[in-house]
Design a protein around this motif. Structure first.
Motif, short mmCIF file in Angstrom:
data_model
loop_
_atom_site.label_atom_id
_atom_site.label_comp_id
_atom_site.label_asym_id
_atom_site.label_seq_id
_atom_site.Cartn_x
_atom_site.Cartn_y
_atom_site.Cartn_z
N GLU A 317 0.81 -1.21 0.00
CA GLU A 317 0.00 0.00 0.00
C GLU A 317 0.85 1.27 0.00
N THR A 318 2.14 1.19 0.32
CA THR A 318 3.02 2.36 0.29
C THR A 318 3.67 2.56 -1.08
N GLY A 319 3.51 1.60 -1.99
CA GLY A 319 4.09 1.71 -3.31
C GLY A 319 5.42 1.00 -3.48
N ASP A 320 5.90 0.32 -2.46
CA ASP A 320 7.15 -0.43 -2.59
C ASP A 320 6.92 -1.65 -3.47
N ILE A 321 7.78 -1.83 -4.48
CA ILE A 321 7.69 -2.97 -5.39
C ILE A 321 8.62 -4.07 -4.89
N TYR A 322 8.06 -5.27 -4.70
CA TYR A 322 8.83 -6.44 -4.28
C TYR A 322 8.85 -7.46 -5.42
N VAL A 323 9.95 -8.16 -5.55
CA VAL A 323 10.06 -9.23 -6.53
C VAL A 323 10.84 -10.38 -5.91
N VAL A 324 10.48 -11.60 -6.28
CA VAL A 324 11.23 -12.78 -5.85
C VAL A 324 11.95 -13.34 -7.05
N ASP A 325 13.28 -13.43 -6.95
CA ASP A 325 14.06 -14.09 -7.99
C ASP A 325 13.79 -15.58 -7.88
N GLU A 326 12.95 -16.09 -8.78
CA GLU A 326 12.49 -17.47 -8.66
C GLU A 326 13.60 -18.49 -8.85
N ALA A 327 14.76 -18.06 -9.41
CA ALA A 327 15.86 -19.00 -9.64
C ALA A 327 16.71 -19.20 -8.39
N VAL A 328 16.90 -18.14 -7.59
CA VAL A 328 17.81 -18.24 -6.43
C VAL A 328 17.09 -18.04 -5.10
N GLY A 329 15.79 -17.66 -5.12
CA GLY A 329 15.04 -17.52 -3.88
C GLY A 329 15.39 -16.28 -3.09
N THR A 330 15.50 -15.13 -3.76
CA THR A 330 15.83 -13.86 -3.10
C THR A 330 14.66 -12.90 -3.21
N LEU A 331 14.24 -12.34 -2.08
CA LEU A 331 13.21 -11.31 -2.06
C LEU A 331 13.90 -9.95 -2.06
N ARG A 332 13.54 -9.10 -3.03
CA ARG A 332 14.16 -7.79 -3.16
C ARG A 332 13.09 -6.71 -3.28
N VAL A 333 13.47 -5.46 -2.97
CA VAL A 333 12.59 -4.31 -3.06
C VAL A 333 13.25 -3.27 -3.95
N TYR A 334 12.44 -2.61 -4.78
CA TYR A 334 12.97 -1.65 -5.76
C TYR A 334 13.07 -0.26 -5.14
N GLN A 335 14.13 0.47 -5.51
CA GLN A 335 14.36 1.84 -5.06
C GLN A 335 14.29 2.77 -6.27
N TRP A 336 13.23 3.57 -6.34
CA TRP A 336 13.01 4.42 -7.50
C TRP A 336 14.12 5.44 -7.70
N GLY A 337 14.57 6.08 -6.65
CA GLY A 337 15.56 7.14 -6.79
C GLY A 337 16.87 6.66 -7.39
N ARG A 338 17.25 5.43 -7.08
CA ARG A 338 18.53 4.90 -7.56
C ARG A 338 18.37 3.93 -8.72
N ASP A 339 17.14 3.56 -9.03
CA ASP A 339 16.87 2.56 -10.08
C ASP A 339 17.65 1.27 -9.80
N THR A 340 17.62 0.84 -8.54
CA THR A 340 18.32 -0.38 -8.14
C THR A 340 17.40 -1.21 -7.23
N TRP A 341 17.80 -2.44 -7.01
CA TRP A 341 17.07 -3.36 -6.13
C TRP A 341 17.89 -3.64 -4.88
N ARG A 342 17.22 -3.68 -3.72
CA ARG A 342 17.88 -4.00 -2.46
C ARG A 342 17.35 -5.33 -1.93
N THR A 343 18.26 -6.20 -1.53
CA THR A 343 17.87 -7.52 -1.02
C THR A 343 17.24 -7.40 0.36
N VAL A 344 16.08 -8.00 0.53
CA VAL A 344 15.39 -8.01 1.82
C VAL A 344 15.73 -9.29 2.58
#
Length: 411
Positions: A317-344
């Motif tokens: 609901e805050t607009g944070d985009i999460y994705v799971v890398d289905e190959a390695v099992g990593t949950l990450r969140v996207y950072q708009w300002g840096r156009d990068t992904w951070r591992t959760v």
């Protein structure tokens, strides 16, 4: 001998006798009238006493949620307490959690389930009771097809969407590989029921790209019948579910640049004023598109967002985009300002092979293990706790949504 009475004395005695007789008759009539009205007054008094007795009994039986406060104000106070506390204190507080009148509905997990026969059903998981509750079956003219003899190793898409506080069923296929739904079906959690939405524009779909924002459902591209339709493949529409059902309709939007997104079912995620989607998942080459909701125009997807979209994705609901890398099992969140992904968090055993996910209230729920497990990640907690929820016995989960819990009414 006594003297005889004078004529004047006789007249006075006659008048006195008549007055006495008239007074006696009036007194008797008044007594009779009083005696006739007495049963009616007694019945009315008895009725009033019975009503007062019933009101007293109701007041004795009804115990306020909070002593000294009316129930509507008490509900407002209780809505600020943790649901787990309300559930454990007493039965009255537990019942109010499931009441439509509760001002802050708690959340549940909704899922489309399948079994060994490929039959489909909906259910909701209540985290307070740790139980699955079945949803009423949707009103369907024909069964939805999950597997087809011509596609042995592939599951046909059955697309659902969460547009809080509603769950929607949007597209599926029949045995003849035609669209199964002429209209979307919308599920209300309070009271639990299905409702038919407006007919799809241009054509019903077997699959499409879809998303939601502020009670509006967005419908992009898709495939209708077996014949390719270029107009349908580049189309874009919006349906505002918050309006009166009498005024429900699909409003046209700026069309897509091409028909890239008609190849398979796609879910969009909303973030930063935009609806984002990719046409393929995984680490393969893919195309991305971004729809600017305010400007009603399409934009190119940032390169970092596109390259890191390597599995199922969702936004909270805050607009944070999460994705799971289905190959390695990593949950990450996207950072708009840096156009990068951070591992959760990373957990190959639990998250690898993820297929669907949803996020809300500080929790990310991921369907993994071939639909045999729902992995819940606390993304706001300090220690990133993870736990697993199993589907109902003999069932597998196809997707997941987080929405307000179904009401049960107060008793």
């Amino acid at each position: 001998m006594a003297a005889s009475a004078t004529p004047a004395a006789k007249r006075a005695k006659l008048i006195s006798t008549r007055k006495h007789h008239h007074h006696h008759l009036c007194h008797s009539s008044s007594m009779n009238h009083h005696q006739q009205n007495q049963p009616e007054q007694t019945i009315q008094e008895d009725h009033e006493q019975q009503c007062q007795s019933i009101d007293c009994e109701k007041k004795k039986k009804h115990k306020p949620l909070l002593p000294g406060l009316p129930d509507d104000l008490a509900r407002q106070c209780l809505s600020h307490l943790p649901p787990s506390l309300l559930f454990t204190v007493c039965h009255r507080w537990r019942r109010v959690l499931y009441s439509p009148a509760f001002p802050s509905p708690t959340l549940s997990v909704y899922s489309l389930l399948t079994d060994s026969d490929s039959s489909l059903s909906f259910a909701s998981y209540d985290p307070l009771t740790a139980k699955w509750d079945p949803l009423p079956p949707p009103p369907l003219s024909s069964p939805l097809l999950l597997k087809h003899p011509s596609f042995v190793s592939r599951l046909l898409p059955v697309q659902t969407l969460s547009s809080s506080p509603h769950l929607l069923l949007l597209s599926a296929s029949t045995l003849s590989l035609e669209p199964a739904l002429p209209c979307p079906l919308i599920f209300h959690s309070s009271p639990p029921r299905w409702q038919v939405g407006p007919a799809f524009p241009l054509s019903p779909r077997r699959w499409c790209a879809t998303g939601s924002l502020n009670g509006s459902v967005y419908l992009f591209s898709g495939v209708g019948s077996s014949e390719y339709n270029a107009s349908l493949a580049k189309s874009a529409f919006k349906w505002d579910t918050t309006k009166n059902p009498c005024h429900w309709k699909w409003d046209p939007l700026a069309p897509l640049k091409d028909s890239t997104f008609c190849r398979e079912a796609v879910e969009t995620v909303y973030s930063n004023g935009r609806l984002c989607m990719v046409n393929l998942r995984g680490r393969c080459a893919k195309n991305g598109a971004v729809y600017n909701v305010r400007m009603d125009q399409w934009e190119d997807m940032p390169s970092g967002l596109l390259s890191g979209w390597t599995g199922p994705a969702c936004a909270d609901e805050t607009g944070d985009i999460y994705v799971v890398d289905e190959a390695v099992g990593t949950l990450r969140v996207y950072q708009w300002g840096r156009d990068t992904w951070r591992t959760v968090v990373r957990d190959e055993d639990k998250l690898r092979g993820a297929t669907q996910m949803a996020a809300r209230g500080g929790r990310v729920c991921v369907v993994a293990g071939g639909g045999e497990a729902l992995v819940v990640v606390d993304v706001r907690g300090r220690w990133r706790r993870m736990w697993t929820v199993e589907p109902p016995r003999g069932k597998k989960m196809l997707n997941v949504h987080i929405l307000p819990r179904m009401s049960r009414g107060e008793s």
